[in-house]
Design a protein around this motif. Structure first.
Motif, PDB file in Angstrom:
ATOM      1  N   GLY A   1      -0.720 -16.219  -7.070  1.00 52.06           N
ATOM      2  CA  GLY A   1       0.534 -15.782  -6.453  1.00 52.06           C
ATOM      3  C   GLY A   1       1.013 -14.478  -7.051  1.00 52.06           C
ATOM      4  N   LEU A   2       0.908 -14.383  -8.370  1.00 52.19           N
ATOM      5  CA  LEU A   2       1.346 -13.180  -9.071  1.00 52.19           C
ATOM      6  C   LEU A   2       0.496 -11.981  -8.633  1.00 52.19           C
ATOM      7  N   GLY A   3      -0.825 -12.186  -8.561  1.00 53.13           N
ATOM      8  CA  GLY A   3      -1.725 -11.099  -8.183  1.00 53.13           C
ATOM      9  C   GLY A   3      -1.454 -10.594  -6.786  1.00 53.13           C
ATOM     10  N   ILE A   4      -1.444 -11.540  -5.828  1.00 52.46           N
ATOM     11  CA  ILE A   4      -1.200 -11.153  -4.436  1.00 52.46           C
ATOM     12  C   ILE A   4       0.195 -10.533  -4.317  1.00 52.46           C
ATOM     13  N   GLY A   5       1.173 -11.144  -5.032  1.00 48.48           N
ATOM     14  CA  GLY A   5       2.540 -10.628  -4.983  1.00 48.48           C
ATOM     15  C   GLY A   5       2.617  -9.213  -5.519  1.00 48.48           C
ATOM     16  N   LEU A   6       1.899  -8.944  -6.621  1.00 44.82           N
ATOM     17  CA  LEU A   6       1.897  -7.591  -7.186  1.00 44.82           C
ATOM     18  C   LEU A   6       1.266  -6.598  -6.211  1.00 44.82           C
ATOM     19  N   GLY A   7       0.163  -7.028  -5.586  1.00 38.85           N
ATOM     20  CA  GLY A   7      -0.493  -6.166  -4.608  1.00 38.85           C
ATOM     21  C   GLY A   7       0.453  -5.828  -3.471  1.00 38.85           C
ATOM     22  N   PHE A   8       1.187  -6.855  -3.003  1.00 40.35           N
ATOM     23  CA  PHE A   8       2.134  -6.668  -1.901  1.00 40.35           C
ATOM     24  C   PHE A   8       3.251  -5.719  -2.325  1.00 40.35           C
ATOM     25  N   THR A   9       3.786  -5.943  -3.539  1.00 36.45           N
ATOM     26  CA  THR A   9       4.857  -5.083  -4.041  1.00 36.45           C
ATOM     27  C   THR A   9       4.387  -3.640  -4.152  1.00 36.45           C
ATOM     28  N   LEU A  10       3.161  -3.480  -4.688  1.00 34.46           N
ATOM     29  CA  LEU A  10       2.613  -2.131  -4.856  1.00 34.46           C
ATOM     30  C   LEU A  10       2.498  -1.431  -3.499  1.00 34.46           C
ATOM     31  N   SER A  11       1.923  -2.126  -2.505  1.00 37.29           N
ATOM     32  CA  SER A  11       1.751  -1.487  -1.197  1.00 37.29           C
ATOM     33  C   SER A  11       3.099  -1.108  -0.595  1.00 37.29           C
ATOM     34  N   LEU A  12       4.064  -2.053  -0.675  1.00 40.34           N
ATOM     35  CA  LEU A  12       5.369  -1.781  -0.074  1.00 40.34           C
ATOM     36  C   LEU A  12       6.060  -0.612  -0.761  1.00 40.34           C
ATOM     37  N   THR A  13       5.901  -0.527  -2.089  1.00 38.44           N
ATOM     38  CA  THR A  13       6.530   0.579  -2.815  1.00 38.44           C
ATOM     39  C   THR A  13       5.893   1.903  -2.407  1.00 38.44           C
ATOM     40  N   VAL A  14       4.545   1.903  -2.295  1.00 36.80           N
ATOM     41  CA  VAL A  14       3.860   3.145  -1.908  1.00 36.80           C
ATOM     42  C   VAL A  14       4.296   3.584  -0.506  1.00 36.80           C
ATOM     43  N   ILE A  15       4.287   2.628   0.445  1.00 34.76           N
ATOM     44  CA  ILE A  15       4.690   2.974   1.813  1.00 34.76           C
ATOM     45  C   ILE A  15       6.139   3.480   1.819  1.00 34.76           C
ATOM     46  N   GLY A  16       7.006   2.753   1.078  1.00 32.60           N
ATOM     47  CA  GLY A  16       8.409   3.149   1.013  1.00 32.60           C
ATOM     48  C   GLY A  16       8.564   4.529   0.408  1.00 32.60           C
ATOM     49  N   LEU A  17       7.770   4.803  -0.628  1.00 32.65           N
ATOM     50  CA  LEU A  17       7.862   6.107  -1.298  1.00 32.65           C
ATOM     51  C   LEU A  17       7.449   7.230  -0.349  1.00 32.65           C
ATOM     52  N   VAL A  18       6.324   7.032   0.355  1.00 34.12           N
ATOM     53  CA  VAL A  18       5.857   8.062   1.283  1.00 34.12           C
ATOM     54  C   VAL A  18       6.915   8.316   2.355  1.00 34.12           C
ATOM     55  N   ARG A  19       7.474   7.219   2.904  1.00 28.01           N
ATOM     56  CA  ARG A  19       8.479   7.385   3.961  1.00 28.01           C
ATOM     57  C   ARG A  19       9.736   8.051   3.429  1.00 28.01           C
ATOM     58  N   GLU A  20      10.108   7.698   2.196  1.00 32.39           N
ATOM     59  CA  GLU A  20      11.332   8.272   1.625  1.00 32.39           C
ATOM     60  C   GLU A  20      11.146   9.762   1.350  1.00 32.39           C
ATOM     61  N   VAL A  21       9.977  10.111   0.765  1.00 33.99           N
ATOM     62  CA  VAL A  21       9.719  11.520   0.440  1.00 33.99           C
ATOM     63  C   VAL A  21       9.713  12.362   1.716  1.00 33.99           C
ATOM     64  N   LEU A  22       8.969  11.890   2.730  1.00 36.49           N
ATOM     65  CA  LEU A  22       8.874  12.670   3.962  1.00 36.49           C
ATOM     66  C   LEU A  22      10.169  12.616   4.767  1.00 36.49           C
TER      67      LEU A  22
END
Lengths: 196, 199, 209
Positions: A130-151
């Motif tokens: 759960g922790l692993g999958i959850g971390l992966g999910f958090t990482l992806s969401l943060t990256v997508i959010g960061l790209v959208r926020e920057v642009l």
């Protein structure tokens, strides 16, 4: 499989967003900024770890026929607990994420892990998964959010480095689809190279 | 008049798929062919209208009077799961033909967040249809649910049409499958943004 | 089979009931704290707890919450909670008035669902739009956007949101006026109203927000 491997496999190899393509609704809906994406990821991770642990502990007492409804009840109980706790400690984030918090219940990642992993593994292994999958999910969401926020708004983690507004389209609905689409292409390219 | 506004708003302006992002999984999963997309939308419309009606009653006649609103998520998802099962059984008995065409989609609907999302939204959010902001009544809620489902159906059917074309066109290797589908959806969402401001 | 499902449901709802009992008071406290914060932003410095000195005022069939801010027993300002229909849904605002001058002290958006980057700019405290309300006396100023013949500059491409925000402020001002006309107390010093600001709530459709 070692515990560490269980945790790290969610980051790239079994990344729920880019490799497994699960839980698309919150991925697209909550990533208007890096912090929002991260908040959603962490909330999902908490539910995932807790529900994985409880389900792996009680799985052998549950008859096969009512398996899915039982899992759903357990998951939704944890979602409601997270919801109540967020209202106390993170009211502004709770307001921003809105209905996407109760909708963690129907996030295919959570039920999927219960069905595919937690009900046949030990409590500790399930927690790691759960922790692993959850971390992966958090990482992806943060990256997508960061790209959208920057642009889209010319800032990163609420830090404005641009005087102006950025390209608004990336904060709005179409930007979500486009950013996720192109990031997925990038992910495919990078992982394909690694395999060769 | 209010009903017309609700219909236009939920189908075009605030399309649940393209502006709320609810129900993306079936949107990407069962949109490879127009036929299956139409079947899925019919099943969603049916279940969404029924589910919203039942959960609305549950909210205002059980959860609110008993002051157990914190059981909202748990009870809604249980009702939804039960409802889907029931519809499946009844459909099998009454109209095997319809079951043949819709049956395979029904189990998928339990985990379709659009259905739970709409059921939760009508009891949590204030709407401003017809001027004043207010909570929706039962009639308005059901119309809203049907309209949302039609919006879902419209988007998924249009999308399936585009994807049928994509199948036979040449797409760069890394873009094949989900990525190109997402980019297509992004362009569709842009087109739907043209409706904003209509209501 | 049904038994085990029943047991799970029972255990889960019992667990939720316990968590709910524990979080109920903090959640209520957080809501009150949010209201207090909004009030503190919009009225002059005070030393009472305005959320405890709240009155309901009926005007044109709508009821508004009015919070009174006092300093050393003297009324220094009023905060009026008001709302209007924006582009994406209701916009709820807190509008503060200076009791001494009768002018708007400040405004604060409590909740809204406007488009981020467009209508959501009404929440930008530093932006030009919100700043133009600071210290305004609506007696000498028309609370309407320029497109409707008023004096407020609307946010570019967000006329509907700007108009809704402005009309919510205007409604709050009318409540403030009705509050004072009912009082004979001269020491509050607020200007006696002659005319009320026309409610410019307008649901006219626009191609841009």
């Amino acid at each position: 499989m070692s515990k560490i491997k269980l945790i790290t496999k969610g980051l790239v190899k079994d990344n729920p967003t880019f490799a497994l393509v699960l839980g698309m609704c919150p991925t697209l809906g909550t990533t208007t900024s890096a912090l929002n994406g991260m908040g959603m990821g962490v909330a999902t991770m908490c539910v995932l770890v807790l529900s994985n642990m409880v389900i792996s502990a009680v799985a052998r007492f549950i008859p096969d026929k009512v398996r899915i409804p039982s899992y759903i009840v357990i998951i939704s109980a944890f979602v409601t607990i997270i919801q109540l706790l967020m209202q106390v400690f993170l009211p502004s984030l709770y307001e921003t994420l809105g209905l996407f918090i109760p909708l963690i219940v129907v996030n295919c990642i959570v039920l999927g892990r219960a069905e595919a992993f937690a009900n046949k593994n030990s409590v500790i292994d399930s927690a790691c998964d759960g922790l692993g999958i959850g971390l992966g999910f958090t990482l992806s969401l943060t990256v997508i959010g960061l790209v959208r926020e920057v642009l889209g708004s010319g800032s990163a983690f609420n830090w404005h480095f641009l005087g102006g507004d950025g390209m608004l389209i990336f904060v709005l609905a179409p930007g979500a689809f486009l950013v996720l689409g192109y990031l997925m292409v990038l992910f495919k390219k990078l992982t394909a190279k690694k395999e060769e | 008049m209010t009903y017309v506004i609700i219909l236009i708003s939920a189908i075009f302006v605030n399309n649940i798929l393209l502006s709320q992002f609810w129900g993306i999984c079936p949107f990407l999963g069962v949109s490879k062919q127009v036929n299956t997309a139409v079947g899925m939308s019919a099943a969603v419309t049916f279940v969404m209208a029924l589910a919203t009606c039942v959960t609305w009653l549950l909210q205002y006649y059980v959860l609110v009077p008993l002051k157990i609103k914190y059981l909202q998520t748990v009870s809604f998802i249980l009702v939804l799961a039960g409802l889907v099962q029931m519809v499946e059984i009844i459909l099998k008995k009454i109209s095997p033909q319809l079951y043949q065409s819709l049956g395979i989609f029904l189990p998928l609907i339990t985990t379709n967040c659009a259905v739970l999302g709409v059921a939760l939204m009508v009891v949590q959010k204030q709407f401003t249809f017809g001027g004043e902001s207010h909570m929706l009544g039962l009639g308005e809620s059901v119309v809203f649910a049907v309209a949302s489902a039609i919006g879902f159906g419209l988007a998924i059917t249009l999308f399936a049409g585009i994807r049928e074309q994509l199948e036979i066109s040449e797409v760069p290797k890394s873009f094949r499958g989900i990525p190109i589908a997402l980019i297509t959806a992004g362009i569709m969402a842009m087109a739907f943004m043209g409706f904003s401001g209509m209501v | 089979m049904l038994l085990s499902l029943g047991v799970i449901c029972l255990v889960c709802s019992a667990l939720l009931a316990v968590v709910y009992q524990f979080t109920k008071d903090p959640i209520d406290a957080a809501t009150v704290a949010k209201t207090n914060k909004a009030i503190a932003e919009v009225v002059p410095a005070f030393d009472n707890v305005p959320s405890e000195e709240v009155s309901e005022v009926e005007l044109d069939g709508t009821s508004y919450k009015v919070y009174t801010a006092k300093s050393a027993g003297q009324v220094v300002g009023y905060a009026v909670e008001s709302s209007a229909v924006g582009f994406g849904g209701p916009i709820n605002v807190m509008v503060g008035f200076d009791a001494a001058t009768g002018a708007i002290y400040n405004t604060s958006v409590i909740s809204h669902s406007e488009t981020p980057g467009l209508g959501a700019k009404i929440t930008d405290a530093a932006g030009h739009f919100r700043e133009q309300f600071l210290g305004l006396n609506p007696r000498t100023f028309s609370l309407k956007v320029k497109k409707d013949g008023g004096d407020i500059d609307a946010i570019t491409a967000s006329t509907i949101s700007s108009r809704a925000f402005t009309s919510a402020v205007a409604a709050a001002y009318n409540v403030f006026l009705s509050l004072n006309s009912g009082e004979t107390d001269a020491e509050s010093g607020a200007s006696k109203p002659a005319e009320t600001v026309a409610d410019n709530q307008n649901n006219e459709e626009e191609s841009n927000e």
